[in-house]
Structures are given as C-alpha cells and as structure tokens.
Design a protein around this motif. Structure first.
Motif, mmCIF file in Angstrom:
data_model
loop_
_atom_site.group_PDB
_atom_site.id
_atom_site.type_symbol
_atom_site.label_atom_id
_atom_site.label_comp_id
_atom_site.label_asym_id
_atom_site.label_seq_id
_atom_site.Cartn_x
_atom_site.Cartn_y
_atom_site.Cartn_z
ATOM 1 N N SER A 125 0.844 -1.201 0.000
ATOM 2 C CA SER A 125 0.000 0.000 0.000
ATOM 3 C C SER A 125 0.874 1.244 0.000
ATOM 4 C CB SER A 125 -0.945 -0.005 1.204
ATOM 5 O OG SER A 125 -0.242 0.027 2.409
ATOM 6 N N ASN A 126 0.401 2.280 -0.650
ATOM 7 C CA ASN A 126 1.180 3.509 -0.834
ATOM 8 C C ASN A 126 2.500 3.287 -1.577
ATOM 9 O OD1 ASN A 126 -0.407 5.707 0.302
ATOM 10 N ND2 ASN A 126 -0.218 4.619 2.232
ATOM 11 N N ALA A 127 2.631 2.170 -2.281
ATOM 12 C CA ALA A 127 3.836 1.923 -3.085
ATOM 13 C C ALA A 127 3.820 2.846 -4.299
ATOM 14 C CB ALA A 127 3.899 0.459 -3.519
ATOM 15 N N ALA A 171 4.278 2.388 -7.469
ATOM 16 C CA ALA A 171 3.638 1.939 -8.706
ATOM 17 C C ALA A 171 3.083 0.540 -8.503
ATOM 18 C CB ALA A 171 4.647 1.941 -9.860
ATOM 19 N N GLU A 172 2.109 0.185 -9.301
ATOM 20 C CA GLU A 172 1.548 -1.163 -9.312
ATOM 21 C C GLU A 172 2.691 -2.159 -9.507
ATOM 22 O OE1 GLU A 172 -1.898 -1.232 -8.975
ATOM 23 O OE2 GLU A 172 -1.595 -3.372 -8.585
ATOM 24 N N GLY A 173 2.636 -3.258 -8.762
ATOM 25 C CA GLY A 173 3.664 -4.282 -8.931
ATOM 26 C C GLY A 173 4.955 -3.980 -8.208
ATOM 27 N N THR A 174 4.939 -2.988 -7.329
ATOM 28 C CA THR A 174 6.117 -2.722 -6.501
ATOM 29 C C THR A 174 5.720 -2.855 -5.026
ATOM 30 O OG1 THR A 174 5.726 -0.330 -6.322
ATOM 31 C CG2 THR A 174 7.075 -1.090 -8.173
ATOM 32 N N VAL A 175 6.702 -3.123 -4.202
ATOM 33 C CA VAL A 175 6.478 -3.171 -2.750
ATOM 34 C C VAL A 175 7.538 -2.307 -2.069
ATOM 35 C CG1 VAL A 175 5.327 -5.422 -2.684
ATOM 36 C CG2 VAL A 175 7.832 -5.312 -2.557
ATOM 37 N N ILE A 176 7.148 -1.774 -0.918
ATOM 38 C CA ILE A 176 8.051 -0.904 -0.155
ATOM 39 C C ILE A 176 8.667 -1.705 0.990
ATOM 40 C CG2 ILE A 176 8.230 1.230 1.171
ATOM 41 C CD1 ILE A 176 5.887 2.313 -0.284
ATOM 42 N N LEU A 177 9.967 -1.547 1.152
ATOM 43 C CA LEU A 177 10.694 -2.210 2.233
ATOM 44 C C LEU A 177 10.900 -1.223 3.381
ATOM 45 C CD1 LEU A 177 13.545 -3.635 -0.049
ATOM 46 C CD2 LEU A 177 11.204 -4.510 0.247
ATOM 47 N N LEU A 178 11.353 -1.713 4.518
ATOM 48 C CA LEU A 178 11.821 -0.794 5.560
ATOM 49 C C LEU A 178 13.146 -0.178 5.101
ATOM 50 C CD1 LEU A 178 11.124 -2.741 8.902
ATOM 51 C CD2 LEU A 178 9.654 -1.128 7.679
ATOM 52 N N PRO A 179 13.472 1.018 5.581
ATOM 53 C CA PRO A 179 14.804 1.573 5.283
ATOM 54 C C PRO A 179 15.891 0.609 5.781
ATOM 55 C CG PRO A 179 13.401 3.233 6.315
ATOM 56 C CD PRO A 179 12.671 1.920 6.437
ATOM 57 N N ARG A 226 -2.338 12.253 11.742
ATOM 58 C CA ARG A 226 -2.197 12.212 10.278
ATOM 59 C C ARG A 226 -3.349 11.460 9.629
ATOM 60 N NH1 ARG A 226 2.248 8.322 10.948
ATOM 61 N NH2 ARG A 226 3.734 9.991 10.728
ATOM 62 N N SER A 227 -3.635 11.808 8.397
ATOM 63 C CA SER A 227 -4.581 11.021 7.619
ATOM 64 C C SER A 227 -3.874 9.765 7.156
ATOM 65 C CB SER A 227 -5.072 11.821 6.414
ATOM 66 O OG SER A 227 -4.041 11.923 5.452
ATOM 67 N N LYS A 228 -4.622 8.691 6.946
ATOM 68 C CA LYS A 228 -4.006 7.400 6.642
ATOM 69 C C LYS A 228 -3.872 7.161 5.139
ATOM 70 C CE LYS A 228 -2.434 4.873 9.921
ATOM 71 N NZ LYS A 228 -1.155 4.190 9.927
ATOM 72 N N ASP A 229 -4.189 8.154 4.300
ATOM 73 C CA ASP A 229 -4.119 7.905 2.861
ATOM 74 C C ASP A 229 -2.716 8.135 2.309
ATOM 75 O OD1 ASP A 229 -3.891 10.616 2.907
ATOM 76 O OD2 ASP A 229 -5.685 11.028 1.729
ATOM 77 N N GLY A 230 -1.760 8.410 3.171
ATOM 78 C CA GLY A 230 -0.374 8.526 2.730
ATOM 79 C C GLY A 230 0.035 9.926 2.342
ATOM 80 N N GLU A 254 -5.549 -0.849 -2.495
ATOM 81 C CA GLU A 254 -6.108 -1.232 -1.208
ATOM 82 C C GLU A 254 -5.051 -1.161 -0.108
ATOM 83 O OE1 GLU A 254 -8.255 -5.086 0.820
ATOM 84 O OE2 GLU A 254 -8.555 -4.720 -1.306
ATOM 85 N N LEU A 255 -5.407 -0.569 1.018
ATOM 86 C CA LEU A 255 -4.534 -0.585 2.201
ATOM 87 C C LEU A 255 -4.615 -1.991 2.774
ATOM 88 C CD1 LEU A 255 -5.579 2.838 3.753
ATOM 89 C CD2 LEU A 255 -3.375 2.286 2.751
ATOM 90 N N SER A 256 -3.506 -2.690 2.771
ATOM 91 C CA SER A 256 -3.582 -4.138 2.999
ATOM 92 C C SER A 256 -3.920 -4.486 4.450
ATOM 93 C CB SER A 256 -2.266 -4.788 2.603
ATOM 94 O OG SER A 256 -1.195 -4.127 3.216
ATOM 95 N N ALA A 257 -3.327 -3.852 5.395
ATOM 96 C CA ALA A 257 -3.482 -4.327 6.771
ATOM 97 C C ALA A 257 -3.557 -3.152 7.717
ATOM 98 C CB ALA A 257 -2.333 -5.244 7.142
ATOM 99 N N THR A 258 -4.411 -2.209 7.423
ATOM 100 C CA THR A 258 -4.445 -1.004 8.236
ATOM 101 C C THR A 258 -5.689 -1.028 9.113
ATOM 102 O OG1 THR A 258 -3.261 0.134 6.501
ATOM 103 C CG2 THR A 258 -4.284 1.479 8.159
ATOM 104 N N TRP A 259 -5.433 -1.348 10.344
ATOM 105 C CA TRP A 259 -6.491 -1.534 11.319
ATOM 106 C C TRP A 259 -5.896 -0.948 12.596
ATOM 107 C CZ3 TRP A 259 -7.861 -6.784 13.930
ATOM 108 C CH2 TRP A 259 -9.157 -6.738 14.460
ATOM 109 N N ILE A 260 -6.277 0.289 12.899
ATOM 110 C CA ILE A 260 -5.504 1.089 13.845
ATOM 111 C C ILE A 260 -6.115 1.028 15.238
ATOM 112 C CG2 ILE A 260 -4.476 3.354 14.234
ATOM 113 C CD1 ILE A 260 -5.290 3.924 11.240
ATOM 114 N N ALA A 261 -5.274 0.743 16.210
ATOM 115 C CA ALA A 261 -5.712 0.642 17.603
ATOM 116 C C ALA A 261 -5.764 2.047 18.206
ATOM 117 C CB ALA A 261 -4.774 -0.268 18.383
#
Lengths: 252, 252
Positions: free
Chosen positions: A117-119, A121-129, A213-217, B193-200
């Motif tokens: 999510s929030n990647a 582009a389609e087909g990409t994934v974000i890692l931790l720094p 913050r809003s959760k839409d990135g 889609e936000l894959s796993a965003t379920w905020i406590a």
C-alpha cells in the motif's frame, strides 16, 4: 501539553527525492508552524523508504522453492513472499495468511515490514529503510544545517501486537531522542519504589503522531511539541535500543 | 491537531472517593481548560482501582503451595504471587522474576496488572478494576450528568511488549470511543487497497496521554482533544474489542 500536528503541503515522495529538503521547505510555508529545537519530526517510514529507493519491483523477483511453498500455504504472491524472506533474518510464524518475521535490523513484525500500500507503482512493494537510525541521523543533520534548529527525528511503522487487535505506530529509527525513560529505582509520590516503570517514549511519540495524520499517505510527517525533556543534543542510541535481545525473549 | 494536557489539582484518590465528581470539580477550576464533547478523558487505572477499592492488603493473603513454589523460583513475596494468581485466568510464562499472565478480563500483561507502586499504603497492592469498560461507562455518565458534555472516557495501564523494551500505555477500558479504526478494504492515495491497516486508536490515545503526565502518580487524568472523529455518542464496544481471541493467538 503535548501537541501533534501534520505537516501540510509535502509532495508525493519519489526515489532520489531529498526528503530533508522537502520537509524543510514545507516547514517554512505559512500554513505550518516553525520547527523548534524541542520538537520531534515524526516521519512514516514509507516516505523515507521511497526517497532512499527501498522499493522492489515484483517482476524482477525470482521466488525460491521455499517462497513458492510458503506462498501456497498462505495464499500469497510467491514473489511477495520472496521479498519478505529476503528482508528477514528469521520467520517466527507463517500461518493464517500472515508471516511474523524478524527483520535484519531485529524488528519483529508482520511480513518484515514489506508492504504494497502507498507503493510508488503497481507491482512494486516498499521495504523498511536499510538503516532507519542512520536515516534519522541524516535527516536531523540536514534540518540542522538548513534551518539552524535541531529537532529530534523519529521514523515509524505500524506494528501489530501479539495479544491485541489493531496496530500501533512504533519507532524504527530515531535521532536526538532518548527512546526509553527509565524510572526503575525512582520513587512514587509517597516514596515507594516504582517497580517496573521503563517507558518506551519513542513508541508513545510514534503513536501520538499517528493520531494526527490522515491514513491515505498524504501526510507522512507530523511534528510533535511538548516532549522537550526527552530531546537530547547528541543523536543518542537510536530505536535499536528498543529491541529486546533474543536471549531475553520469552515468546519467540 | 492532537493535544494532550494533564488535569491539574486532583487530590490523591482514596477508597470510596467519587472519581467522576473529583474530575468534574477539577475540570471546572480555572487552571484547567473546560471539557468538551469531542475530548477524551484518559485516566490511569490506579485512580479508578483505588476509588473502587480494588486493593489488597498482603497481610490478609494466605499463599497457596503453588504461590510459594513460584515465589521461590521468581524471588518474589509469596503473598504478592498469590494475588497475581488470584487475578489471572492463566499464567503464560513465569521466569526471570516476571509472570506474564492472562487476566480474568483477557488482558495479557506482566503480573496480571498487580502493582505495589502508588499503592495507598505500605503492604498493599493495587489490582486492575474488575470491569474497566463498565468503570469508563459509569464515569462518562456521571460527567455527562454533571457537566452536560459527553467526552469519551479511557482507562489505561502500562503494558510491556513481547519483543520491545519498555512499556506503552494501552486501553483497558473505554466508553464513547471507537477503539479500532478499520481501513482494511479502503484505498490509499492512488487507489490501491490498504492491505493491513487496522488502527488501535484507543491504545494510541493511551500512549499519547501518558506523554503528558508526570509519572509520580499525581496526574492520573489527561484530557486529549482533536480526536473527535473517533468519539461516538453511544458507549461503543469498549476496550474488550481490542483483545485478540485465544483461537487467533500465534504466541500464547
């Protein structure tokens, strides 16, 4: 008084963006309040990861036999599973569609923090720094050089918890902040020792910031004020100090 | 903007105190800002436990054989261990001086929440409230009746985490608050889609509030504003909704 307010007007972050420069420019806009020495600049890690290019394209990933088997068991994309394995030093649980991993940094979290999510582009994934404490130190130094103030910098992710529903934001990197406030051995208001009070300040700041913050990135940066007593002049031990060593772990 | 500020001027809470009346009186003092409908009144559970008499005198406790054996293994007072056992439905781990328990409410925490610090007298220990969601509902109703406003009420404790050092405050009771904010199935800023965003939310509010209070027990109540979108007119499901059922637990 603790106050948390999202920084307005940041653009969508892309690879090779200078995140500190973007934060600094936004902080000088009239719709935002100025940054001060005692503030904490709290950054959702995805902005850091994107700026640092910590992103992988799934069509360039070759899943191993282990990734293919796990993907089948978990009903996941085998390439996504391969990226999670690449980011993990070990996998604690793999069941019910979720992998609980230990990252190379030592964080215990779902899917080693790999997220689509929030990647960018389609087909990409974000890692931790790769080195979130180092990222925080770098951003802090850049803000200091540009603005002449030295707020603490905190980099966060949303982690689930073993026994509770939902996620809370926690610190994965920090600079200029004492991540833990140790009251063990100190006394309460009638002089009795506080038995087990060792407060994860950095994680509580991360959670406080997330509420603003809003959760839409679109609001990856939140400025928290009022936590001056936890701010330090040097960069400090970083969020690494929050990791419970495996030898002390009762639940791994 | 999220803001958290400790309520000033509360007296030390004792058994049979009317906690809601004390909060209401303090909230009307000029050094505090008025309470509003959208606020969250966050109360450290010890104030609630003391007011409700959830306190035990150790000299009235008769330790069982099991408590005596555990106390020897853990180097603890066998009467304290007996109280922890009385408050637990099961003990997940008992090693290295710590008992990780499941309370009768279903919370997983150290020593079933039983604590000697900030206790009303030497030789006494404070328990968790018997029904923290019920306590929150009662305080909310009393504040509404007295002040004509209906802030949410949150009761908190400091819990350790399996894989991280330090404690964060979490919700053990709440009323008038949606404890979880469910973004699962909703989309990010580019429509993925936000894959796993379920905020406590309730736990993040607990942590935010803790940053605003002193730890010596003199500021048990913090008022958080700016979280209006999580406040609800009815009392809602309570903090019970945050408990992960045992059947979904990967680490018990």
């Amino acid at each position: 008084l603790i106050a948390a307010v999202a920084l307005q007007g940041l653009p969508e972050i892309s690879s090779d963006d200078d995140l500190a420069a973007l934060i600094q420019a936004a902080a000088l806009q009239p719709e935002n309040t100025q940054l001060h020495d005692g503030d904490v600049v709290v950054i959702a890690h995805k902005a850091v990861s994107k700026a640092e290019g910590c992103v992988r394209r799934l069509d360039e990933v070759q899943p191993s036999a282990r990734a293919q088997q796990l993907a089948e068991e978990l009903d996941k994309d085998p390439r996504h599973v391969q990226v999670v394995l690449d980011e993990s030093s070990s996998v604690l649980r793999a069941t019910r569609g979720v992998m609980i991993c230990v990252t190379h940094h030592g964080f215990v979290c779902a899917n080693a923090g790999v997220d689509a999510s929030n990647a960018p582009a389609e087909g990409t994934v974000i890692l931790l720094p790769r080195d979130p404490d180092g990222s925080a130190r770098g951003i802090r130094a850049a803000l200091r050089a540009a603005l002449g103030v030295s707020p603490a910098v905190l980099i966060t992710d949303s982690f689930g918890r073993a026994w509770r529903h939902g996620q809370c934001d926690v610190a994965i990197g920090c600079a200029g902040l004492s991540p833990l406030d140790d009251w063990r051995g100190r006394t309460d208001s009638v002089g009795r020792e506080l038995s087990a009070t060792w407060i994860a300040i950095a994680d509580q700041l991360a959670s406080a910031a997330d509420l603003a913050r809003s959760k839409d990135g679109r609001q990856p940066v939140v400025v928290v004020s009022g936590a001056e007593r936890h701010i330090i002049a040097d960069d400090g031990p970083g969020a690494r100090a929050l990791l419970r060593p495996e030898a002390e772990d009762l639940f791994r």
